[in-house]
Design a protein around this motif. Structure first.
Motif, PDB file in Angstrom:
ATOM      1  N   ASP A  96     -75.975 -49.582   5.904  1.00  0.00           N
ATOM      2  CA  ASP A  96     -74.831 -49.435   4.932  1.00  0.00           C
ATOM      3  C   ASP A  96     -74.831 -50.097   4.139  1.00  0.00           C
ATOM      4  O   ASP A  96     -74.463 -51.268   3.245  1.00  0.00           O
ATOM      5  CB  ASP A  96     -73.639 -50.343   5.127  1.00  0.00           C
ATOM      6  CG  ASP A  96     -73.067 -49.530   6.853  1.00  0.00           C
ATOM      7  OD1 ASP A  96     -72.941 -48.244   5.985  1.00  0.00           O
ATOM      8  OD2 ASP A  96     -72.152 -49.151   7.722  1.00  0.00           O
ATOM      9  N   GLY A  97     -76.365 -50.632   3.494  1.00  0.00           N
ATOM     10  CA  GLY A  97     -76.984 -51.417   2.776  1.00  0.00           C
ATOM     11  C   GLY A  97     -77.444 -52.464   2.672  1.00  0.00           C
ATOM     12  O   GLY A  97     -78.176 -54.074   1.689  1.00  0.00           O
ATOM     13  N   GLU A  98     -77.377 -52.987   3.690  1.00  0.00           N
ATOM     14  CA  GLU A  98     -77.416 -54.417   4.939  1.00  0.00           C
ATOM     15  C   GLU A  98     -78.473 -54.486   5.244  1.00  0.00           C
ATOM     16  O   GLU A  98     -78.683 -53.695   6.232  1.00  0.00           O
ATOM     17  CB  GLU A  98     -76.553 -54.875   5.318  1.00  0.00           C
ATOM     18  CG  GLU A  98     -76.714 -56.168   6.224  1.00  0.00           C
ATOM     19  CD  GLU A  98     -75.433 -56.339   8.111  1.00  0.00           C
ATOM     20  OE1 GLU A  98     -75.775 -57.846   8.356  1.00  0.00           O
ATOM     21  OE2 GLU A  98     -74.891 -55.843   7.885  1.00  0.00           O
ATOM     22  N   VAL A  99     -80.092 -55.194   5.591  1.00  0.00           N
ATOM     23  CA  VAL A  99     -80.740 -55.198   5.529  1.00  0.00           C
ATOM     24  C   VAL A  99     -80.629 -56.061   7.115  1.00  0.00           C
ATOM     25  O   VAL A  99     -79.878 -56.965   6.928  1.00  0.00           O
ATOM     26  CB  VAL A  99     -81.634 -56.523   5.153  1.00  0.00           C
ATOM     27  CG1 VAL A  99     -83.104 -56.936   6.266  1.00  0.00           C
ATOM     28  CG2 VAL A  99     -82.293 -55.865   3.357  1.00  0.00           C
ATOM     29  N   ILE A 100     -80.641 -55.647   9.012  1.00  0.00           N
ATOM     30  CA  ILE A 100     -80.306 -55.721   9.562  1.00  0.00           C
ATOM     31  C   ILE A 100     -81.575 -56.255  10.066  1.00  0.00           C
ATOM     32  O   ILE A 100     -81.895 -56.342  11.700  1.00  0.00           O
ATOM     33  CB  ILE A 100     -79.555 -54.668   9.989  1.00  0.00           C
ATOM     34  CG1 ILE A 100     -80.180 -53.441  11.121  1.00  0.00           C
ATOM     35  CG2 ILE A 100     -78.200 -54.575   9.328  1.00  0.00           C
ATOM     36  CD1 ILE A 100     -80.384 -52.041  11.509  1.00  0.00           C
ATOM     37  N   ASN A 101     -82.952 -56.294   9.661  1.00  0.00           N
ATOM     38  CA  ASN A 101     -84.007 -56.658  10.904  1.00  0.00           C
ATOM     39  C   ASN A 101     -84.916 -57.609  10.320  1.00  0.00           C
ATOM     40  O   ASN A 101     -84.629 -58.326   8.482  1.00  0.00           O
ATOM     41  CB  ASN A 101     -84.928 -55.973  10.319  1.00  0.00           C
ATOM     42  CG  ASN A 101     -85.979 -55.263   9.942  1.00  0.00           C
ATOM     43  OD1 ASN A 101     -85.069 -55.778   9.170  1.00  0.00           O
ATOM     44  ND2 ASN A 101     -87.349 -55.490   9.948  1.00  0.00           N
ATOM     45  N   ARG A 102     -85.203 -58.835  11.264  1.00  0.00           N
ATOM     46  CA  ARG A 102     -85.803 -60.828  10.518  1.00  0.00           C
ATOM     47  C   ARG A 102     -86.815 -59.944   9.735  1.00  0.00           C
ATOM     48  O   ARG A 102     -87.113 -60.994   8.500  1.00  0.00           O
ATOM     49  CB  ARG A 102     -85.920 -61.531  11.519  1.00  0.00           C
ATOM     50  CG  ARG A 102     -86.198 -62.863  11.545  1.00  0.00           C
ATOM     51  CD  ARG A 102     -86.791 -63.317  12.720  1.00  0.00           C
ATOM     52  NE  ARG A 102     -87.045 -65.013  13.073  1.00  0.00           N
ATOM     53  CZ  ARG A 102     -85.941 -65.667  12.750  1.00  0.00           C
ATOM     54  NH1 ARG A 102     -85.224 -65.148  12.451  1.00  0.00           N
ATOM     55  NH2 ARG A 102     -87.213 -66.523  12.714  1.00  0.00           N
ATOM     56  N   GLN A 103     -88.231 -59.100  10.095  1.00  0.00           N
ATOM     57  CA  GLN A 103     -88.815 -59.176   9.545  1.00  0.00           C
ATOM     58  C   GLN A 103     -89.766 -60.201  10.276  1.00  0.00           C
ATOM     59  O   GLN A 103     -91.675 -59.147   9.621  1.00  0.00           O
ATOM     60  CB  GLN A 103     -89.141 -58.737   8.137  1.00  0.00           C
ATOM     61  CG  GLN A 103     -88.015 -57.841   7.483  1.00  0.00           C
ATOM     62  CD  GLN A 103     -87.595 -57.754   5.771  1.00  0.00           C
ATOM     63  OE1 GLN A 103     -88.910 -57.511   5.226  1.00  0.00           O
ATOM     64  NE2 GLN A 103     -86.012 -57.875   5.666  1.00  0.00           N
ATOM     65  N   LYS A 104     -89.871 -61.028  10.042  1.00  0.00           N
ATOM     66  CA  LYS A 104     -90.658 -62.490   9.910  1.00  0.00           C
ATOM     67  C   LYS A 104     -91.287 -62.527  11.201  1.00  0.00           C
ATOM     68  O   LYS A 104     -91.154 -62.837  11.824  1.00  0.00           O
ATOM     69  CB  LYS A 104     -90.395 -63.657   9.440  1.00  0.00           C
ATOM     70  CG  LYS A 104     -91.133 -64.500   8.889  1.00  0.00           C
ATOM     71  CD  LYS A 104     -90.903 -65.889   8.283  1.00  0.00           C
ATOM     72  CE  LYS A 104     -91.887 -67.162   8.377  1.00  0.00           C
ATOM     73  NZ  LYS A 104     -91.387 -68.374   7.780  1.00  0.00           N
TER      74      LYS A 104
END
Length: 661
Positions: free
Chosen positions: A207-215
């Protein structure tokens, strides 16, 4: 819609174990991890072909989109990666377990060190555990490529048609089974992404929101990270926990690739030291909450992350397969932990001392279980001591430590700041006490109950080590095996000759019988206690303040006491009962014992038999013996009941005497 081809999916059973759609993975939720991993792979592959000069178009910002449609009962995972042609779909999707990752790695393995997650080619088919129908819409990066639509209802039948997709990449759409509708809830999807895909290096959007930390900071160089970076990562992994004691950054690419950060937590009573707390990742994809096979037993209470593509996993990437590589990785981790401890001991000794109470349990357990680790850390095992050491002067010789960056070794002289607690190594202790009690180590296991004995030794210049952690009974036995010429004596097990005043023992107090004070007191206790298996010794203990010494001590020879403790351990009792055969050492120099002797002698002279004074003397003998037993925790329920009743009776008689005096 033009049907291009119909066919049957080829199952390559010679390459894999038999595939059972419903039981390939132990948890159905794994499907999302596998599909997102495939999407990340597609994005990484696009970067590789671009770096190789085979694609000149715009890569754009990589992203993975998750779309939920509750009305249509569908869940879709989209990427803007490399995409597939119709031929590639036939090859990599229709032929189960023909892993595109393996083939791609061979072709582009030198391309800027990009990591490809997939290895088995089975991940895509995990989607059939939750879906009644799976569809793929994909458009390859290749010039002139046409979009393709693939669909399958879980049977060996598939359909390959044209697709209206206009953007490069792939979308996998799942029509969920009725019993799997939980995966239409955004909260459930967020929870799964956080669990399995939180550290993947591509933004995952819902829904357009980034939901993972990635780093994933464990993939970074230690020199680029600050103390706060490490602490913040620990708080993220383990919220509401005490700060870690220290950490070890793992970073090697030969002879295997391993990255990770391991933390020494502050030990708490509710921590199960037999269960692993370290999270296992493979190329930043979460695999397991526990990795006991990689971590030596003594490091199981550590926390943190280990990430390695070289750790052999089973076909569903859910469990480890133990082999030689796993054992080598375990040895590597042990070596790095040992080097980090040495580095801390030498460069920050005050801090090392301050955390030793928690850290020492790890170290001692490791020494008991791993010979290589023992050789690494045996010189930095420390013990709190009663000696007042000169903290401004280092007691330890130079120790070599391995720095975190690279494999170079350097000499570091440990520093001790003024005001540090008094801690010592065993070697320092033995060297320091060579002239006073050579090859003897006096130790205590309970600072409170053994306080009198500790003070007794201190007053006569005998240094005592505190060995009061739950692992120390086992560790003392280990030390005795390592130092066969050294005798370890608990402060309440035997009395050193230095603690005795031999001159007072020969003092004659009854000229008619030539009995010494010691002989008279011994007879008194033997008659009062009437315990044939109890050995009563009478000795005068040295002291500048007699009241500071105990009136009596129960002594249990070291080997007998250890046997008792061992029985208690095996029988899961708090403490086994004191053996009938033990020693009561009565301190003839103590004023209480001298007064007791006078009461006893006076009662016999006055009455020629048992009198109230004689009865009082007997009760005092019992009371002194009971107090000595309490220091050894030698009471059972009946013994405690008798002690309370006798104490009340004794106090009553004493108060009556005081009232009538």
């Amino acid at each position: 819609m033009t049907v291009q081809e119909k066919g049957t999916i080829t199952i390559h059973t010679e390459n894999i174990f038999p595939i059972i759609k419903k039981s390939l993975y132990s948890d159905h939720e794994i499907f999302l991890r596998e599909l997102i991993s495939n999407a990340v792979d597609a994005i990484q592959k696009l970067k590789m072909v671009s770096l190789a000069g085979e694609y000149s178009g715009e890569i754009g910002e990589p992203e993975i989109k998750i779309t939920i449609d509750k009305e249509k009962n569908t869940l879709a995972i989209s990427d803007n990666g490399i995409g597939m042609t119709a031929e590639e779909v036939k090859k990599y999707i229709n032929q189960v377990a023909f892993s595109s990752a393996e083939e791609f790695i061979q072709k582009y393995k030198a391309a800027d060190g990009q990591q490809i997650i997939g290895h088995f080619g089975l991940g895509f088919y995990s989607s059939f555990m939750v879906a009644s129908k799976v569809e793929i819409d994909t458009l390859s990066y290749k010039e002139g490529a046409e979009a393709v639509h693939w669909s399958c209802d879980g049977s060996p039948e598939f359909e390959l048609t044209d697709s209206s997709r206009k953007e490069r990449g792939t979308t996998v759409t799942l029509t969920l089974q009725e019993e799997e509708k939980e995966y239409l809830e955004p909260s459930r999807i967020k929870q799964l992404v956080k669990t399995y895909c939180d550290f993947l290096p591509v933004p995952i959007k819902l829904d357009g929101e980034v939901i993972n930390r990635q780093k994933a900071i464990w993939r970074q160089s230690p020199s680029s990270l600050t103390k706060e970076d490490y602490l913040e990562f620990y708080r993220y992994l383990y919220p509401f926990q005490d700060e870690p004691l220290l950490w070890v950054h793992l970073n090697t690419d030969y002879p295997f690739l391993v990255n990770g950060i391991l933390y020494f937590p502050k030990l708490r009573p509710d921590v199960d030291v037999t269960k692993g707390q370290i999270k296992l990742f493979c190329n930043q994809v979460f695999v397991s909450e526990h990795c006991e096979e990689i971590i030596p037993k003594f490091l199981l209470p550590m926390r943190g992350v280990i990430d390695s593509p070289d750790i052999p996993l089973n076909v569903s990437r859910s469990a480890l397969q133990v082999d030689r590589t796993v054992r080598k990785i375990a040895d590597f981790i042990t070596k790095k932990v040992g080097a980090r401890l040495k580095e801390l001991y030498c460069s920050e000794r005050d801090y090392y001392i301050s955390i030793w109470k928690d850290l020492g349990t790890f170290v001692k357990f490791g020494v008991l279980n791993d010979d290589k680790f023992k050789k690494q850390v045996e010189d930095i095992i420390i013990y709190r001591t009663t000696a007042e050491l000169n903290s401004a002067k280092p007691d330890t010789p130079e120790v070599q430590v391995q720095t975190e960056e690279g494999d170079a070794w350097q000499d570091v002289t440990p520093s001790k700041k003024s005001g540090s607690p008094s801690y010592t190594t065993l070697q320092e202790y033995l060297e320091r006490n060579k002239t006073r009690h050579e090859n003897r180590v006096y130790y205590c296991t309970d600072e409170v109950t053994q306080a009198t004995y500790i003070e007794l030794h201190k007053n006569q210049g005998l240094e005592v080590l505190f060995m009061d952690s739950f692992i120390d009974p086992h560790f003392i036995s280990f030390l005795e095996r390592e130092h066969k010429d050294v005798k370890f004596l608990r402060v309440d097990s035997e009395i050193d000759e230095k603690l005795l005043d031999k001159n007072k023992e020969a003092e004659i107090i009854d000229p008619k019988t030539n009995k010494t004070r010691s002989e008279q007191i011994k007879e008194l206790f033997q008659k009062a206690l009437n315990k044939p298996k109890l050995t009563i010794r009478t000795e005068a203990l040295k002291s500048d303040a007699p009241l500071g010494t105990p009136p009596a001590m129960v002594l249990l020879p070291e080997f007998m006491r250890r046997l008792r403790d061992m029985n208690a351990l095996f029988q899961q009792q708090e403490l086994a009962q004191l053996p009938e055969e033990h020693i009561l050492l009565v301190n003839t120099a103590h004023p209480l014992i001298q007064n007791l002797a006078n009461i006893s002698a006076g009662s016999i002279i006055q009455s020629g038999g048992k009198s109230p004074s004689a009865e009082l003397a007997e009760m005092i003998c019992h009371h002194i013996y009971d107090l000595a037993l309490m220091a050894q925790k030698g009471f059972d329920a009946e013994g405690m009941k008798s002690f309370v009743e006798r104490s009340n009776k004794l106090l009553t008689q004493l108060t009556e005497r005081a009232a009538n005096a």
